[in-house]
Every structure is written in C-alpha cells, then in structure tokens.
Design an enzyme around this catalytic site. Structure first.
Site, PDB file in Angstrom:
ATOM      1  N   ILE A 106       0.853  -1.375   0.005  1.00 56.25           N
ATOM      2  CA  ILE A 106      -0.108  -0.018   0.101  1.00 56.25           C
ATOM      3  C   ILE A 106       0.933   1.321  -0.021  1.00 56.25           C
ATOM      4  O   ILE A 106       1.595   1.151   0.817  1.00 56.25           O
ATOM      5  CB  ILE A 106      -0.947   0.052   1.193  1.00 56.25           C
ATOM      6  N   LYS A 131       6.165  -0.136  12.708  1.00 57.29           N
ATOM      7  CA  LYS A 131       5.449   0.807  11.936  1.00 57.29           C
ATOM      8  C   LYS A 131       4.969   1.914  12.462  1.00 57.29           C
ATOM      9  O   LYS A 131       4.830   3.008  11.632  1.00 57.29           O
ATOM     10  CB  LYS A 131       4.557  -0.185  11.141  1.00 57.29           C
TER      11      LYS A 131
END
Lengths: 442, 442
Positions: free
Chosen positions: B137, B206
């Site tokens: 993504i 992340k």
C-alpha cells in the site's frame, strides 16, 4: 525562504477552500516544503462579494481572469472555474506564459487533457490534477507513482459523491429516487441540474483519466459506455438486496490482451450490483473509493471524501507543493502527468460496447399471463444466456408485475439483441431495467 | 536510454520478488520512468542456492554484502536483509559510498532511521522505505505527499498481516489463539518465533514511523505503548461480537494540543474493539489498512496487502523509480523522507502511558459469590470509572466465571490503579484482560 507565487481562478466554494488552507496551514506548509506558497492574485467574475477571509482582502483581486494567467508575478495558476470553457483557454494561456497549472477540473482534463499535456511539455511547466479524481483521496498519485511497477489489471471507482449519497439514502430509507434527489438538492449535495452527476457523466470524466493513467493510453472520455442511476427504483434496490447485493454507481476500466500484447481498453460507467461482502460495498454516503488491482501489489483500495471545499483544497495544495518542490527548473524530475513518458503512451483502442462481457440483473415488467416467463427464458436460451436466479414476487390479474433475473456472463451485444426480442413479446412492457454485476472475488 | 544500477542485499522471498519484478516489468518500468532499472549485483549468505530466475544467474552474485554497498557500478542499494544488524552497518556504508538506499526494513527505520536520514542528507543521497509500512500500500507516499497540506489529526493502522489473519480466523471459526497460530505457522503466515508479530512489536515499529511522519516529530519506537494479541481467547472474541464490536490489533497515533501548540504525541499498539460498522472492521485476513484523518481532507483509508513477496516488491520498486527519476543530482527535489524539512522536525514528547485516555473492555475471572460484582463496581466507582455495559454469562458454584464490562473514557493510569485494587479483592482472580475501544464515529 524561497516562495512560489500562486494565482487563483475562481473564488467559489473550492476557491475559498484553497485560500483558507493557504492561510490556516501557512506554517505547516513551509515546514513540510521548505518554501512558502503565497497567494498573489485571484480572479472571479462576481467581485464585490463579501469574502470573510483576511488574505483574500490582501491579495490582488480582479474580475479579468486573463490578468491572472498572464501576470508576471505568478509562477503557478490554480484553475477552479470548472467546465470546458473558458477554463481551457485560460489554462492554455497560462501555460503559454510559462506558468505551472493545478486544476480540480475533471471535465477539462477528460476532454482537453491531451492538448494541455502536450503544450505543458513543450513549455517545460507542470500540470497537477489530483483533485479532479476522488477529491481529497490521493488516488492519482497512488496509481501514477505508488503502483508504478505494476501492470494494472483493473480499476473500479465510486467516483461521484452525489450518486453514492442518493443510492445510500434510497437503500437506508427505502425511498424513491426522485424524493432523495430533491433532498440532496436542498442539502446542496446535488446541483439544480443534476444531469452530470446522476447520468454518470462526471464519473465517466474521472474514469477516462484513471484508465489512461492505468494503461498508458490516451484519454478517451467520449468512448466511455455511460449509464446513470435515474431509472433505479426503491423496488430494485430491495430486490437486489434480497439477492445479497448492493447497487453502486461504478466506473470500471480493464485492459484486454495480456501485458505488452494489450490491445483494447474496456471502460464503462453504470449502476452495478456489488456483493455486500465486498469492501467497496461498505463505502457509503458521499464517500468515494478507488480500487486498483496491480499484478504485483494485488488489490488496493483508497477511500475518502470525493468532493467538498476542504478535501478538494487538500488535493489542490498537495499538487502545488509537489510542483513547488521542483520549481523553477526541475519539472523533468516529476513523474509524467499521466504516469508514462509521453512518447511511450499508446493508441490503444476502446473495446466496443457490444463486446463488453458482464453478468446482468434484468427487471422486466410483464402482464402475468400463462407462458410469459417461458417466452422470455426461451429467447434468452436462444441467445445462450443462462440464468443464475429468477424471481417473480406478486401476482396481479390486471397490473404489470416485475420479473427479476440474474444472468451468467454474456456479451453486451448479445444481451441487447435478446432484450430487443423480449420487449417485442406480447405481455412484456418496453421498460426493461438492465443493471450489471461485478463479483469482486465473492 | 539512461539507467540506474541497483545492488541487492538479501535474496530471500522479498529479494527474489524484487528480482522478479525487475525482469517481468522491465519494459513497463522503462515506459513509465524513461530510464532503465538494472540489477547489477546481489549478495546473500547462502550462495549455491538454486535460483530459478534467469536474471539472477546473469547478475554478479557475492556472499559478501560489503561488495555490494561499496561497488563502483552501483547507484542504489536495496536492503532486504531485515533486522537491526548487519542491515544498519551495511546501509550506513552504502550511504557513505554515495549510494541511494531503498529498504523494506521497518525495524531498521524505527530504530536507526534518524541517523540514517542524517547521514543521507549529508551525503546528498535518497532513502526510500515505503515497503516498511503497509507492504504494497503506498500509504507513506499518501501521508508524506498526498496529504501534505493537512495537519494530521489521527492515524490508525492494521499494520501486521499475521495478527489480522489470526484474529480473522479466530472469529470466523470460533477457534482458540494457539490453534490458529499453529496453523498460521504451518501456512508460512507466521514465523517459527512469532513474538515480533503477535506481541505487537512489528506494529509498533511501523506506527512509530507513521507517527513521526504525520506529526513532524522524531521516530520514538521505544516509547510506543505495546500490547499483543496472545492473551485473547475465543470467548473474548465472542463476547466482543455480542456487544457489536470486532477485535483488531491497531496502531494508533494522535497529537495532543492544537495545531502549532502541539506538545505531545500519543502512540499505542493494542488489540482494539472497533464497531462492526467501521470501515476498518471490514479489513480481514492478511490485509493491512491505514486510516489517516487530516484537518482538511477528513478521513481517508488505504487498504491492501501488508506483506508478501509481490506486494513488497511493488513498493520497493516504486521507491527505486521515484529516486531514479531525480538521480543523479536532483535528490533535493524529492519530498523529505519524513515529510518535513529536517530542520523543522520537532522534539515532541510522547504522551506518558498513564495519561492515555480510552474506553475499556475488561474481562475479570471471578468466583461467583454474593457481593463480588458489587465489590468490583464499587472500586471502579471510587476511581470515577463509569460503565457502559456489564455482562455475566454463566454461573458456576465452584469454577471461576468471566465478567465482562465496557467502561466509559478514563485515563490509563487511573484504570490500572483500579484494576490493581480489584485483583486484590477476594474472589477475583489476577488474570484480567484489558482491551481498549475506539468508536470511529459510530
């Protein structure tokens, strides 16, 4: 700190949004960009309007848009007038005068994008149009840059917030199209003349841009097969729901032929049955969504506000910042506007409508006489169209009743030939509703 | 046609994916980029392995990674070794030698990103790490560039495909954590030692990157409040479902204080109750999602494959192409790696865990004796924690039974103090499960 000087065409809702974001986020934009973005001049036909923004009162206002596109102290023109003309002429003049252009105008790009890109390349200026598709969602950037290593296999989009709002409300309230449209107009979600939105033209503008960017082809808005939502009834939405589907106005683009042998592009906009379990079926109200499948990345989906003052301003200024980062002399360092080097964009043809293959939802209105279903299904069988489902709800002796069918896949041309024969049958009315179905792996 | 010469560190699954995409998409990449991306050399410790790719057999292979990061004929190094060392040292050496770096290594960026960015800026080379967050993504690009005109108000992410796969399977099959984990390991969806994934560490890596990029702060992985999914039972998932929620392992980051007065950043990773109606609740299996709210764009969501050979390769090569477009001398034309000009990144503190405010799901195991619920609720009341829901399902004379509660908002510190008192009560076991709830406007 260096700066980029902006001229603004159009002080309507979006124009005010752009002015507002430039004031409110001045510090943030500088922190991210390392340069200032300064609004120098703005043009609107209705001057004397009472603007509530300090900055607007301090920028040079004019009622002659030509002043903005030719001004010596403007590096970049933001075009927010909308429509084909005078937007096209003004943008071309701005480029002729060496100005970068950012626009939210999907009609302009869909219809005149190719000549605009050519002139921009010749003059060494940049063109940004993220706001033209998907409003605030950075979906063009995702397709052009984020997925640039992928051969794109399909693009699906809920690209018109007005239609999605209407369809969502019809489903939630069991309301009829005309009533919901009137309400949407009162709320300002639909235009007084809603044709561009509800007949799918706005979606077709956006889809033609997405398709050309996805497949490296030319923008061919006129060749998009386009149907709108205005013939859908509350009864259709209910019938579809009982079958496990929801109706969304989708723009759909797919390549035909594999990889470098890609020969033709399928582009269509129509109300579409999507399975309730599909992610895109959950995108409701005025939200937009773009679903892009690439051969390496697989499915990706981008969801957000597809219109409105603030989301559109967000996309416009993102483009301005991308251009400001490379200006004045690094335009060649930007990704090409349509995601392919100009000389590598191809002349792929559009798949003829008759060759599009779909599964269909058909709603016939019939007089409930013996043999009518047999007659219809016999025609379908002649055309090798097989059925997945058939339902006839109520029976009336005197009144036309709906018969609803789901077909397996067949070509549009074949289906239309069958429909034409069916509507000439005794006891079948001419008013047939044809919807198309996509399965999204469900 | 000019070219960028790539050296590859690591020929595991992702490395092979990167080699594969460079072969299969060679023509497409050139058409989009106007340059060729050529794999020149690759290093892996296990040479002699039988690679099935033609290109790999034609590139210079080595078992000494230092050969790659110092090679004269390499412009850009792709680091796919993973982990902290030797990845850090190799990346620093590559930068010292004037090479651009693209990495999929979230641990490396979360822990050593700041020193890597500093050295890269000093040496005038670019760093790409799109693949480190959200796999295929292009969510970092969206945040860094697409939403660059927005003050970010929140970031929510389903950032670990292994956890999402496990939670989805537990819910769909009513299965227990340990069984599903074992199955995920057999399918290769979970590592033999699953700690990094299931205890939330990978998600925290992340999230720390997303938060710093969203708010213009430094990456502070060590300060992320982190809880994993390993204590969740099938019974919890069922209880939560009856309340109208689903459990997702979310990374959550929010700023505290308004706009330029922003003072502290909240960062947390934990299993979270999300309403079934929320878009993010529909993201299942190994899919990832990042939901970003900006003050102008409002809510946007990005969904796709968060890991895997092909999606990761897609993100890696998108970075390579972005860098190749500006190379060799236009690195300053790229958006800064963390979305803010380096000197404008701030030293915002992390909100202390005790100050985080949440709504909670609490599961106590109690002996079903008279007065036990009264005793628990009395402690909660002492701490001004009010309840939204309470349920006790079965009654057993001898066995501990679960009591489930949903609380209204309170501070983590206050909740922990209350829990500590409650677990010292007679008839309440020490094993309390604390989950947190987010409402997403529902």
């Amino acid at each position: 700190m260096s700066e980029i000087r902006v001229g603004l065409l159009g002080l309507g809702t979006i124009g005010i949004g752009v002015a507002r974001i430039l004031i409110e986020q001045q510090e943030l934009i500088s922190r991210r960009l390392g340069k200032q973005v300064r609004l120098v001049t703005a043009a609107d036909r209705i001057l004397g309007r009472d603007f509530d923004l300090d900055l607007i009162s301090s920028v040079r206002l004019t009622d002659d848009a030509n002043d903005v596109v030719t001004a010596d102290d403007v590096d970049l023109v933001i075009e927010l007038i909308g429509g084909y003309e005078p937007a096209r002429s003004l943008v071309m003049t701005a480029i002729e005068h060496g100005k970068h252009v950012v626009t939210a105008n999907k009609a302009l790009i869909a219809k005149h994008g190719e000549e605009i890109f050519l002139l921009a390349a010749e003059k060494g200026v940049a063109i940004g149009f993220e706001a033209a598709v998907g409003g605030g969602i950075p979906c063009l950037k995702a397709l052009r840059e984020g997925l640039s290593a992928n051969a794109i296999e399909s693009v699906y989009g809920i690209l018109n917030g007005t239609c999605n709002f209407i369809l969502t409300k019809m489903e939630n309230e069991g309301a009829d199209y005309a009533d919901v449209l009137r309400e949407a107009q009162e709320l300002g979600y639909a235009e007084a003349d809603p044709t561009f939105d509800v007949e799918g033209i706005d979606t077709a503008h956006k889809l033609s841009i997405l398709a050309a960017m996805a497949f490296g082809s030319r923008i061919r808005f006129d060749e998009v097969f386009t149907e709108g939502i205005s013939r859908i009834s509350a009864a259709d939405i209910e019938a579809v729901s009982e079958l496990g589907y929801r109706i969304k106005l989708l723009g759909i683009a797919k390549p035909h032929g594999d990889g470098s042998d890609m020969k033709r592009i399928e582009m269509r906009v129509h109300p579409t049955l999507v399975p309730l379990s599909a992610q895109i079926a959950q995108v409701s109200d005025s939200y937009n969504a773009v679903q892009i499948c690439g051969d390496f990345v697989e499915q990706t989906i981008y969801i957000g506000r597809g219109a409105g003052e603030r989301p559109t301003a967000s996309a416009v200024i993102a483009d301005v910042m991308d251009i400001a980062r490379v200006a004045p002399d690094g335009v060649a360092h930007l990704a090409p506007p349509m995601g392919f080097v100009e000389s590598e964009r191809s002349e792929l043809e559009t798949l003829p409508v008759a060759d599009i293959e779909c599964e269909y939802y058909l709603r016939f209105m019939v007089q409930d006489k013996p043999g009518v279903i047999a007659a219809i299904t016999s025609v379908l069988s002649d055309h090798r169209i097989s059925l997945e489902a058939l339902s006839q709800k109520e029976r009336h002796a005197t009144q036309a009743v709906p018969i609803v069918m789901l077909t397996h896949e067949t070509a549009e041309g074949n289906l239309q030939a069958a429909i034409s024969r069916i509507t000439s049958l005794t006891n079948v009315e001419e008013d047939v509703l044809i919807l198309r179905k996509e399965n999204f792996g469900a």
